[in-house]
Scaffold this active site. Structure first.
Site, PDB file in Angstrom:
ATOM      1  N   GLY A 146      74.781  15.451  36.890  1.00 51.53           N
ATOM      2  CA  GLY A 146      73.431  15.626  36.917  1.00 51.53           C
ATOM      3  C   GLY A 146      73.327  17.227  37.498  1.00 51.53           C
ATOM      4  O   GLY A 146      74.086  17.794  37.112  1.00 51.53           O
ATOM      5  N   ASN A 147      72.022  17.933  38.289  1.00 49.00           N
ATOM      6  CA  ASN A 147      72.016  19.010  38.924  1.00 49.00           C
ATOM      7  C   ASN A 147      71.349  18.637  40.632  1.00 49.00           C
ATOM      8  O   ASN A 147      70.841  17.796  40.380  1.00 49.00           O
ATOM      9  CB  ASN A 147      71.567  19.631  38.171  1.00 49.00           C
ATOM     10  CG  ASN A 147      70.364  19.440  37.275  1.00 49.00           C
ATOM     11  OD1 ASN A 147      69.362  19.116  38.216  1.00 49.00           O
ATOM     12  ND2 ASN A 147      69.766  19.381  36.136  1.00 49.00           N
TER      13      ASN A 147
END
Ligand code: C5P
Length: 396
Positions: free
Chosen positions: A208-209
């Site tokens: 993810g980020n």
């Protein structure tokens, strides 16, 4: 201007009460009719006489108006208003707005109000962060109450953090804009992508980020406020829309986001691609949790669809806005992205600029056709999205 608009200002006990006087003054300057309802504890922070003088109307505090025992008609007040703004909203009043615990005139007025209700919370950072406060805010948002987020900075306690009531000028401007919506977006169908995507590695892990989804969610609310029909395609994010008419489609992966965009693209007039889509995903997500057997492990990645690029290739007469978060050679990379993705506007922010990127503020430049570039100073994200949408309206 707010000529002919009736604004009821509710004031509750917080040191931020001094800002209420400025708010009333700003609203009067905009030619609104203003009345004030206060709680008794707020009257310990600021004198009702000040507010009566500024608002040019008597201030309501008690259920009983005067020594003659005349009744203060909360129903009349609630029905009179075109908009009820409670600024500041203390943690105590916030909980009463949720529960309906009607032990003062302000809450009685709230319960009988038929107009939109807005609240501008002000409290210490830990009180604001507390799950009780956050749950109360979510609850009210879901019911259509607009929450004007507090800002971050020095608090009366001496601590630093989020909890300062938004500045009166900003609130007054928002009220102004609410009654004077910019109309070029009226009736337009806008598809917005926002938030991160999560690309599964196995049933418990993902790539993810740090995207929070804030910008996209604020964009969605503002577009709806300006009269657009908004479809917000939102990756995993705890941000909630405040405008009841935004249609939110929750997705998790880039492929799901792409599917949702494709499904909604035909009817769209405008696409705003603010999501931080993962560029790659694990080639084969494991069905079971991966065990830590070996010293090393590697994951094969494959490219995700580039949604903005696809939109650029399937644009027709639609208008698209892309985003670029760069860490080096910002302008060069941004112009190259601008043409590669065939966008009409590109919003650039650089992680090199302090306060830009993932937090509550951002510093952007907007690239447009004919090598046009507009650069803005560091602002909170609400200010940033107003600049983006103003640029959009200018180009339409
Ligand atoms: O190429 P880069 O990821 O830097 O481009 C950023 C822009 O492209 C953003 O507007 C983002 O929403 C969009 N994008 C996309 N799909 C991807 C990657 C980026 O829509 N797979």
């Amino acid at each position: 201007m707010l000529s002919g608009k009736k604004i009821l200002v509710g004031i509750t006990g917080s040191i931020a009460c001094y800002k209420s006087a400025y708010l009333v003054r700003e609203l009067i300057k905009l030619d609104a009719e203003v009345r004030v309802v206060m709680t008794t504890s707020s009257a310990e922070f600021i004198g009702p006489l000040t507010l009566a003088t500024l608002s040019k109307n008597p201030v309501a505090i008690d259920f009983v108006k005067n020594d003659e025992g005349e009744w203060e008609n909360h129903v009349e007040l609630g029905l009179w208003a075109d908009l009820f703004i409670i600024a500041p909203t203390s943690a105590n009043t916030l909980s009463k707005l949720v529960s309906g615990n009607c032990d003062n005139l302000l809450i009685a007025t709230y319960l009988s109000a038929k107009c939109p209700v807005w609240i501008a919370p002000a409290m210490d950072l830990d009180m604001f962060k507390h799950f009780s406060t956050q749950e109360n805010l979510d609850n009210l948002r879901e019911k259509g109450v607009k929450v004007i987020e507090p800002t971050s900075g020095e608090l009366a306690s001496g601590l630093e953090g989020k909890g300062r009531m938004e500045e009166p000028e900003v609130i007054a401007q928002e009220i102004h804009d609410y009654f004077n919506p910019k109309t070029k977006l009226g009736g337009k169908h806008i598809v917005i992508t926002a938030g991160p995507t999560y690309e599964p590695i196995d049933p418990v892990r993902f790539i993810g980020n740090r995207s929070s989804g804030t910008t996209g969610v604020l964009l969605a609310d503002e577009c709806a406020k300006r009269g657009a029909k908004v479809t917000l395609i939102l990756g995993p994010s705890n941000k909630k829309t405040a405008h009841p008419k935004v249609n939110v489609i929750h997705v998790s992966t880039a492929e799901e986001m792409f599917d949702a965009v494709q499904t909604n693209w035909e009817l769209a007039d405008i696409g705003i691609f603010s999501a931080a889509v993962a560029d790659y995903r694990p080639k084969n997500a494991a069905q079971e949790k991966i065990k830590k057997n070996d010293e090393d492990m590697s994951i094969d990645l494959i490219k995700n669809p580039d949604i903005l690029k696809w939109a650029g290739e399937n644009k027709g007469d639609k208008f698209t806005i892309g985003f670029a978060l760069e860490t080096e050679n910002e302008l060069e990379n941004a112009w190259s992205k601008f043409s590669r993705k065939n966008t009409d506007l590109l919003v650039l922010n650089s992680l090199k600029d302090e306060g830009a990127g993932f937090g509550e503020t951002n510093k952007i430049s907007i690239l447009a056709k004919n090598n046009k570039i507009s650069s803005f100073e560091l602002k909170n994200k609400q200010g940033v999205i107003l600049d983006i949408l103003d640029a959009l309206e200018e180009e339409l």
